[in-house]
Design a protein around this motif. Structure first.
Motif, PDB file in Angstrom:
ATOM      1  N   SER A 166       0.871  -1.183   0.000  1.00  0.00           N
ATOM      2  CA  SER A 166       0.000   0.000   0.000  1.00  0.00           C
ATOM      3  C   SER A 166       0.905   1.229   0.000  1.00  0.00           C
ATOM      4  N   TYR A 167       0.399   2.295  -0.610  1.00  0.00           N
ATOM      5  CA  TYR A 167       1.213   3.522  -0.648  1.00  0.00           C
ATOM      6  C   TYR A 167       0.300   4.741  -0.664  1.00  0.00           C
ATOM      7  N   THR A 181       4.339   6.253 -10.273  1.00  0.00           N
ATOM      8  CA  THR A 181       4.640   5.879  -8.884  1.00  0.00           C
ATOM      9  C   THR A 181       4.936   4.391  -8.779  1.00  0.00           C
ATOM     10  N   LEU A 182       4.216   3.573  -9.541  1.00  0.00           N
ATOM     11  CA  LEU A 182       4.479   2.132  -9.543  1.00  0.00           C
ATOM     12  C   LEU A 182       5.907   1.853  -9.998  1.00  0.00           C
ATOM     13  N   LEU A 183       6.348   2.546 -11.047  1.00  0.00           N
ATOM     14  CA  LEU A 183       7.731   2.369 -11.510  1.00  0.00           C
ATOM     15  C   LEU A 183       8.723   2.814 -10.438  1.00  0.00           C
ATOM     16  N   GLN A 184       8.404   3.893  -9.749  1.00  0.00           N
ATOM     17  CA  GLN A 184       9.309   4.384  -8.702  1.00  0.00           C
ATOM     18  C   GLN A 184       9.405   3.389  -7.544  1.00  0.00           C
ATOM     19  N   LEU A 185       8.314   2.716  -7.221  1.00  0.00           N
ATOM     20  CA  LEU A 185       8.352   1.669  -6.202  1.00  0.00           C
ATOM     21  C   LEU A 185       9.241   0.514  -6.657  1.00  0.00           C
ATOM     22  N   LEU A 186       9.067   0.089  -7.903  1.00  0.00           N
ATOM     23  CA  LEU A 186       9.876  -1.006  -8.446  1.00  0.00           C
ATOM     24  C   LEU A 186      11.353  -0.613  -8.511  1.00  0.00           C
TER      25      LEU A 186
END
Length: 610
Positions: A293-294, A329-334
């Motif tokens: 979760s973010y 944001t998903l890419l930044q998490l990965l």
């Protein structure tokens, strides 16, 4: 077909470079034309001339007296101080335009979610683009010229615009000219293609696919002619090399003919030929997001809630979604740039990531360096395909000529910067490559070459893009962010995503026209006709259905998670059982299809209660 406008012997020169050289062409009623060509070859220049927004150095543009031309520039030309409503319809009262069904359809398709009273300057790039499009399309133009209209539009926006252009006129009426790198869009809306290259404009029948086939045939025929000419060149050169004493007796016309042949050998074309870089070997574990979760800082609502995503070695994943749903944001998490609010991220020990951002901000630190120096900072010599190449030879394969190699990065075009940064990432030998809207600023030839190199790239690839052609070309499967904090698979690809979005919108707000107090062109009525006419018995049944569906969805979620764990274990085994993996993947796709059917039932039941 009646003639609308045209160009006669149009010539344009920038400095010492001729962009258009005595170009003559015409636009007739019923024309649906896409304009393609390399960056810098004059596509936008041609359109500005035809729209009479710029004056040619020579020649003229003719226009039938009553023709009304609408033109969308690449640049943002809206007054930032105006409210959105005034920017689109001017000072017209609501009833003056809201009674027109065509205008209402344009408003619903482009600016439904835009605050009607917000200043244009406060909007995002995508929202400003849609406002500018809406302003153009509500006007009754005979000819529409669009320069990169899909820039900043998401998949839904591109699909809507394509459908609108197909339905706007009868087949024999109106005309449009569009410059775009979006090849799906070109195929969807265009019946003719103009290729701008080497100062000329060459016409082809059909959309992008037909143009590619026709150009391949043209190049094949040219190759045959070139082969014959090269043979003649060799014969003439051999004849000239038979020694000085003999040469003095050769007829002068033979020597002149040989010199003409040699002088006519064309310079190598700036074709993008990216080398397939050696990559660090990936282990069995790549990157796993487990129940993540973010919530972004300063925001009350979460962006992601309890999502799970497992990347496998060599996986090719495409990501689509609504604006603001969290794709970047998903890419930044990965990539490890941000940490989740809850859940955990597992990274394999050998994982080395690289990310191409939308703004290519990674080049900011090397703006004063020259192109070849940027690559030399990574390494002086590279092993490509078993051959050692210098940095200069490598960037030349990328399409930077000897002269361009010594251009400062700050003087490169947007497309050239993206090419340079992609090469810079690849020479760093990552094994997980993430691309955030990689098609921005790239022409169709460059895109085809980038896709070619990605086809043979052995690492794990994650691509965020609104370019359907690219996603279907370089990724094996897609996933969607629908703005509900969840991540869901798309066994049916982008078409399934569009269907889900249409279903969600149909279950949402109504379609009342805006008023002075509304937030957008669709503000006003909400709910559905189904709810209005539902009996108490229908509502009781709907509640039962919702409870049943939610229980089934919960069970499906558990089954999917179990299958994903089994696939992860099977892929991590010492001896990988590919037949087992294929069977598990088939079961996973069946569950995803069943999940989609249940979600549609849930939406229908929910409509009854709204």
């Amino acid at each position: 077909m009646a003639h609308l406008l045209g160009a006669e012997n149009l010539s344009v020169t920038f400095g010492t470079r001729t962009v258009l050289d005595s170009v003559s062409l015409g636009l007739n009623e019923g024309d649906r034309i896409g304009v393609v060509g390399r960056n810098g070859d004059g596509k936008s220049t041609l359109m500005r001339m035809l729209a009479q927004r710029s004056t040619p150095d020579a020649g003229r543009v003719t226009r039938r007296g009553d023709v009304n031309v609408g033109y969308l520039d690449q640049q943002d030309v809206l007054d930032g101080d105006l409210p959105v409503g005034v920017a689109i319809v001017g000072e017209a009262a609501d009833h003056e335009w809201a009674s027109n069904p065509r205008i209402r359809e344009i408003m619903a398709g482009l600016v439904e979610d835009v605050d009607w009273h917000a200043k244009v300057s406060s909007l995002s790039g995508g929202q400003r683009r849609r406002v500018a499009l809406a302003k153009l399309l509500i006007e009754p133009h005979d000819v529409i010229m669009l320069d990169e209209p899909t820039n900043h539009l998401d998949v839904e926006g591109v699909a809507w615009l394509a459908e609108h252009l197909k339905q706007r006129w009868r087949p024999s009426d109106g005309a449009f000219l569009v410059v775009t790198h979006d090849r799906w869009f070109l195929d969807e809306v265009c019946t003719r293609t103009w290729e701008v290259h080497d100062g000329m404009v060459e016409p082809f029948d059909g959309g992008y696919a037909a143009y590619v086939l026709a150009r391949a045939e043209r190049d094949r025929m040219a190759a045959v002619v070139e082969g014959k000419r090269q043979q003649l060149v060799k014969k003439e050169l051999a004849w000239l090399r038979r020694g000085a004493p003999a040469r003095t007796s050769k007829p002068k016309f033979r020597i002149e003919a040989a010199n003409d042949l040699i002088a006519d050998v064309p310079a190598p074309r700036d074709t993008l030929a990216l080398a397939k870089m050696a990559t660090a070997r990936l282990g069995k574990d790549v990157i796993d997001l487990e129940h993540v979760s973010y919530t972004p800082p300063g925001r009350a609502e979460p962006l992601f809630e309890n999502i799970t995503l497992r990347l496998a070695p060599g996986e090719r994943l495409g990501v689509v979604g609504v604006n603001g749903a969290g794709k970047t944001t998903l890419l930044q998490l990965l990539n490890g740039e941000i940490r989740p609010t809850a859940g955990k991220i597992k990274r394999g020990k050998t994982v080395k990531t690289a990310m191409l951002t939308q703004e290519v901000r990674e080049l900011d630190e090397v703006m004063d360096l020259r192109v070849v120096e940027v690559i030399q900072r990574e390494r002086q010599v590279f092993n490509v395909g078993g051959r050692e190449l210098s940095a200069g030879q490598l960037v030349e394969q990328l399409g930077f000529t000897n002269q361009k190699q010594w251009t400062p990065v700050r003087d490169l075009s947007g497309g050239e910067r993206r090419r340079l940064q992609l090469l810079r990432l690849l020479v760093g030998e990552p094994n997980v490559l993430m691309l955030d809207e990689p098609t921005n600023d790239l022409d169709t030839d460059t895109l085809a070459a980038v896709e070619d190199v990605l086809d043979g790239w052995p690492g794990t690839l994650v691509v965020v893009s609104h370019d359907r052609y690219l996603l279907e070309r370089v990724t094996d499967h897609q996933t969607a962010l629908l703005g509900d904090c969840k991540l869901r698979g798309l066994p049916g690809g982008v078409d399934q995503y569009l269907q889900l979005r249409q279903a969600a919108l149909a279950a949402g707000a109504g379609t009342a026209a805006p008023t002075s107090g509304g937030q957008g062109p669709q503000a006003g009525a909400s709910g559905s006709a189904a709810a209005a006419g539902a009996s108490e018995a229908d509502k009781r049944q709907a509640r039962k259905d919702l409870n049943r569906i939610e229980r089934q969805l919960g069970k499906l979620g558990q089954q999917k998670e179990k299958l994903q764990e089994q696939m992860h274990e099977a892929g991590s085994a010492a001896q990988v059982d590919f037949e087992l993996l294929a069977e598990l993947n088939r079961k996973l796709q069946e569950l995803a299809a069943e999940e989609e059917e249940l979600e549609m039932e849930w939406l229908e039941a929910s409509d009854v209660l709204d």
